[in-house]
Enzyme design. Structure first.
Site, PDB file in Angstrom:
ATOM      1  N   HIS A  68       0.836  -1.190   0.000  1.00  0.00           N
ATOM      2  CA  HIS A  68       0.000   0.000   0.000  1.00  0.00           C
ATOM      3  C   HIS A  68       0.876   1.247   0.000  1.00  0.00           C
ATOM      4  CE1 HIS A  68      -3.623   2.321   0.860  1.00  0.00           C
ATOM      5  NE2 HIS A  68      -2.759   3.134   1.431  1.00  0.00           N
ATOM      6  N   TYR A 198      -6.825  10.751   5.927  1.00  0.00           N
ATOM      7  CA  TYR A 198      -6.668  11.633   7.091  1.00  0.00           C
ATOM      8  C   TYR A 198      -7.534  12.856   6.860  1.00  0.00           C
ATOM      9  CZ  TYR A 198      -2.357   8.987   8.062  1.00  0.00           C
ATOM     10  OH  TYR A 198      -1.432   7.998   8.335  1.00  0.00           O
ATOM     11  N   PRO A 290      -0.548   6.474  18.174  1.00  0.00           N
ATOM     12  CA  PRO A 290      -0.794   5.733  16.932  1.00  0.00           C
ATOM     13  C   PRO A 290      -0.864   6.626  15.690  1.00  0.00           C
ATOM     14  CG  PRO A 290      -2.783   5.823  18.280  1.00  0.00           C
ATOM     15  CD  PRO A 290      -1.699   6.493  19.069  1.00  0.00           C
ATOM     16  N   LYS A 294       3.566   3.564  14.161  1.00  0.00           N
ATOM     17  CA  LYS A 294       4.951   3.095  14.339  1.00  0.00           C
ATOM     18  C   LYS A 294       5.103   2.016  15.414  1.00  0.00           C
ATOM     19  CE  LYS A 294       6.972   6.187  11.618  1.00  0.00           C
ATOM     20  NZ  LYS A 294       7.173   5.777  10.239  1.00  0.00           N
ATOM     21  N   TYR A 382       7.422   8.427   6.907  1.00  0.00           N
ATOM     22  CA  TYR A 382       6.147   7.719   7.051  1.00  0.00           C
ATOM     23  C   TYR A 382       6.352   6.209   6.962  1.00  0.00           C
ATOM     24  CZ  TYR A 382       1.061   7.184   6.295  1.00  0.00           C
ATOM     25  OH  TYR A 382      -0.251   6.864   6.396  1.00  0.00           O
TER      26      TYR A 382
HETATM   27  P1  RFL Z   1       1.632  -5.907  22.952  1.00  0.00           P
HETATM   28  O1  RFL Z   1       1.186  -6.222  21.584  1.00  0.00           O
HETATM   29  O2  RFL Z   1       0.758  -5.070  23.819  1.00  0.00           O
HETATM   30  O3  RFL Z   1       1.907  -7.292  23.659  1.00  0.00           O
HETATM   31  C1  RFL Z   1       2.181  -7.366  25.049  1.00  0.00           C
HETATM   32  C2  RFL Z   1       1.773  -8.759  25.520  1.00  0.00           C
HETATM   33  O4  RFL Z   1       2.085  -8.878  26.914  1.00  0.00           O
HETATM   34  C3  RFL Z   1       0.983  -9.464  27.590  1.00  0.00           C
HETATM   35  N1  RFL Z   1       1.086  -9.043  28.997  1.00  0.00           N
HETATM   36  C4  RFL Z   1       1.554  -9.830  29.987  1.00  0.00           C
HETATM   37  N2  RFL Z   1       1.983 -11.103  29.986  1.00  0.00           N
HETATM   38  C5  RFL Z   1       2.402 -11.630  31.166  1.00  0.00           C
HETATM   39  N3  RFL Z   1       2.390 -10.934  32.346  1.00  0.00           N
HETATM   40  C6  RFL Z   1       1.949  -9.637  32.372  1.00  0.00           C
HETATM   41  N4  RFL Z   1       1.944  -8.953  33.534  1.00  0.00           N
HETATM   42  C7  RFL Z   1       1.505  -9.037  31.172  1.00  0.00           C
HETATM   43  N5  RFL Z   1       1.024  -7.810  30.849  1.00  0.00           N
HETATM   44  C8  RFL Z   1       0.784  -7.832  29.526  1.00  0.00           C
HETATM   45  C9  RFL Z   1      -0.234  -8.946  26.862  1.00  0.00           C
HETATM   46  O5  RFL Z   1      -1.380  -9.780  27.048  1.00  0.00           O
HETATM   47  C10 RFL Z   1       0.265  -8.979  25.395  1.00  0.00           C
HETATM   48  O6  RFL Z   1       0.021 -10.221  24.786  1.00  0.00           O
HETATM   49  O7  RFL Z   1       3.062  -5.205  22.973  1.00  0.00           O
HETATM   50  P2  RFL Z   1       4.291  -5.268  21.938  1.00  0.00           P
HETATM   51  O8  RFL Z   1       4.668  -6.692  21.638  1.00  0.00           O
HETATM   52  O9  RFL Z   1       5.295  -4.364  22.513  1.00  0.00           O
HETATM   53  O10 RFL Z   1       3.723  -4.673  20.564  1.00  0.00           O
HETATM   54  C11 RFL Z   1       3.341  -3.333  20.503  1.00  0.00           C
HETATM   55  C12 RFL Z   1       2.182  -3.180  19.528  1.00  0.00           C
HETATM   56  O11 RFL Z   1       1.155  -4.093  19.862  1.00  0.00           O
HETATM   57  C13 RFL Z   1       1.626  -1.753  19.536  1.00  0.00           C
HETATM   58  O12 RFL Z   1       2.686  -0.813  19.556  1.00  0.00           O
HETATM   59  C14 RFL Z   1       0.773  -1.474  18.300  1.00  0.00           C
HETATM   60  O13 RFL Z   1      -0.382  -2.277  18.292  1.00  0.00           O
HETATM   61  C15 RFL Z   1       0.397  -0.006  18.259  1.00  0.00           C
HETATM   62  N6  RFL Z   1      -0.554   0.258  17.182  1.00  0.00           N
HETATM   63  C16 RFL Z   1      -0.120   0.365  15.887  1.00  0.00           C
HETATM   64  N7  RFL Z   1       1.205   0.195  15.589  1.00  0.00           N
HETATM   65  C17 RFL Z   1       1.615   0.213  14.299  1.00  0.00           C
HETATM   66  O14 RFL Z   1       2.828   0.032  14.042  1.00  0.00           O
HETATM   67  N8  RFL Z   1       0.722   0.428  13.254  1.00  0.00           N
HETATM   68  C18 RFL Z   1      -0.605   0.628  13.478  1.00  0.00           C
HETATM   69  O15 RFL Z   1      -1.376   0.790  12.516  1.00  0.00           O
HETATM   70  C19 RFL Z   1      -1.087   0.598  14.842  1.00  0.00           C
HETATM   71  N9  RFL Z   1      -2.394   0.728  15.123  1.00  0.00           N
HETATM   72  C20 RFL Z   1      -1.923   0.347  17.488  1.00  0.00           C
HETATM   73  C21 RFL Z   1      -2.825   0.581  16.423  1.00  0.00           C
HETATM   74  C22 RFL Z   1      -2.390   0.209  18.809  1.00  0.00           C
HETATM   75  C23 RFL Z   1      -3.738   0.322  19.082  1.00  0.00           C
HETATM   76  N10 RFL Z   1      -4.169   0.187  20.433  1.00  0.00           N
HETATM   77  C24 RFL Z   1      -3.571  -0.828  21.285  1.00  0.00           C
HETATM   78  C25 RFL Z   1      -4.589   1.329  21.114  1.00  0.00           C
HETATM   79  C26 RFL Z   1      -4.182   0.673  16.690  1.00  0.00           C
HETATM   80  C27 RFL Z   1      -4.637   0.543  18.028  1.00  0.00           C
HETATM   81  C28 RFL Z   1      -6.121   0.650  18.298  1.00  0.00           C
END
Ligand code: RFL
Length: 385
Positions: A68, A198, A290, A294, A382
């Site tokens: 994309h 956007y 978000p 990133k 980006y």
């Molecule tokens: P995660 O994915 O939150 O995974 C953390 C894991 O740890 C577990 N956990 C525990 N396990 C054991 N003991 C505990 N005490 C624990 N506490 C938590 C959780 O259950 C989970 O499985 O963190 P990680 O691996 O650092 O990855 C980060 C990403 O998930 C996050 O930065 C992104 O999702 C942010 N984000 C986006 N990032 C992008 O690069 N592109 C996007 O388009 C994008 N869209 C988004 C997003 C985040 C969003 N949220 C969460 C608000 C859209 C949304 C809606």
């Protein structure tokens, strides 16, 4: 080796470590099904794809991901498109839902004999400054358990146990609240435009991001403190249509809204990302708004650096990459934070009393519309991490 959390950061690290023969266990608070289906990010940077490919982790996204390379900015009166794939570094994103990536990583890790325990919530990392840290946890029945290892990778997100276990003052936490909130929506509806959308509107920002042929993420800027259920589905679609200019630029494809969450846009960075034998990666290391998508990309980047540094130490007896781990990550984290902050200001007109902030926002957009060098800079940042 103990890895806390089975998100992108934890599972990328665990796969690389496991492939190198490092004995490791992933402790995950949630159940397997929850982890495999939690919808979040979707836009993977070219460098993220390269990292996943380098380690044999990209099979699913190569088959099902779509490239994309266009975004569209809309205002009350006009719109313009940026074909960023042909600007800056000349690279596109790959759209691949985060839950599909996580499911692929999990399947591969388990198929290769990787050890993971679901339903285990870490409470604290004890003796993190020593050479044999312990994770104090609750097992799926709620009984206390302890796990110990040479190192603990804290990949358990912003509210996880890893962050909490670092004594106050041992690392610095830089934090900014952007003062803006988004209602994040997931609609079971095909994308309404062939671009990331956007909308910069006097009523507030609205965003449109395709996830698949029949799922689309939308964002609506909302008042701080708004609950996720404050608006009915009809109100949400009406507001999205107004802000995205559906009457002029084409109607939105509607469908049931299957997920809603309010996100207060804030960012933080922990510095350094290491406290003795506890190393942080992903959201546990740095939370990023978000606005520029990133977060998941940084998580993958840091996970590779962390796993390779741990392998150097544990397999080859070379502690130096681990000593440099924090510094190498922080350079990339701050660059991503800077661009995400710029996007927040581009989309919201914050940073001044009403009229001033909005005028700056208009001027930023106009520069992006008309200046080729600004467009190149935008495109490079980006898609870059
Ligand atoms: P995660 O994915 O939150 O995974 C953390 C894991 O740890 C577990 N956990 C525990 N396990 C054991 N003991 C505990 N005490 C624990 N506490 C938590 C959780 O259950 C989970 O499985 O963190 P990680 O691996 O650092 O990855 C980060 C990403 O998930 C996050 O930065 C992104 O999702 C942010 N984000 C986006 N990032 C992008 O690069 N592109 C996007 O388009 C994008 N869209 C988004 C997003 C985040 C969003 N949220 C969460 C608000 C859209 C949304 C809606």
């Amino acid at each position: 080796m103990i890895v806390l959390g089975a998100g992108p950061a934890g599972l990328v690290s665990a796969n690389i470590l496991n492939d190198a023969g490092v004995e490791c266990v992933v402790l995950e608070r949630a159940g397997r099904e929850h982890v495999r289906t939690r919808a979040r990010a979707g836009y993977l940077a070219p460098n993220t794809v390269r990292i996943l490919e380098r380690h044999g982790l990209a099979e699913g996204l190569r088959r099902r991901g779509r490239t994309h390379g266009v975004c569209e900015f809309r205002t009350e009166t006009t719109r313009f498109r940026l074909e960023y794939e042909g600007l800056g570094a000349q690279e596109p994103h790959t759209v691949y839902p985060q839950q599909d990536l996580v499911a692929d990583l999990l399947t591969r890790y388990v198929e290769r004999g990787g050890r993971i325990v679901f339903g285990v919530e870490a409470q604290a990392v004890l003796d993190a400054d020593g050479s044999r840290p312990e994770v104090l946890a609750h097992d799926p029945d709620g009984a206390p358990v302890r796990w110990s290892a040479r190192y603990v990778a804290g990949c358990d997100g912003r509210h996880g146990a890893a962050r909490r276990s670092i004594p106050p003052g041992a690392v610095r936490r830089h934090r900014v609240d952007h003062g803006v909130s988004w209602l994040g929506l997931l609609a079971e509806a095909p994308p309404s435009l062939d671009a990331v959308g956007y909308a910069v509107h006097a009523r507030g920002f609205a965003g449109h991001m395709a996830r698949s042929a029949d799922v689309t993420r939308y964002y609506l800027q909302c008042e701080r403190g708004t609950g996720p259920d404050a608006w009915s589905e009809e109100q949400l679609w009406r507001e999205l249509s107004v802000r995205l200019g559906a009457d002029r630029f084409g109607p939105l494809h509607r469908g049931p809204i299957v997920q809603r969450a309010v996100v207060d846009l804030e960012s933080d960075v922990l510095e350094p990302l290491r406290y003795g034998s506890l190393l942080l990666a992903g959201d546990a290391a740095s939370l990023i708004s978000p606005s520029a998508a990133k977060g998941a990309n940084l998580a993958v980047l840091e996970a590779e650096l962390l796993a390779e540094a741990l392998i150097a130490d544990l397999v080859h007896g070379d502690p130096e990459p681990l000593d440099r781990y924090s510094h190498r990550c922080l350079e990339r984290i701050w660059r991503a934070q800077e661009f995400s902050g710029w996007m927040v200001r581009l989309l919201h007109g914050t940073g001044g009393a009403d009229g001033f902030g909005n005028a700056l926002r208009r001027s930023r957009l106009e520069s992006l519309r008309t200046s080729r060098s600004h467009q190149d800079w935008f495109a490079e940042n980006y898609v870059g991490v």
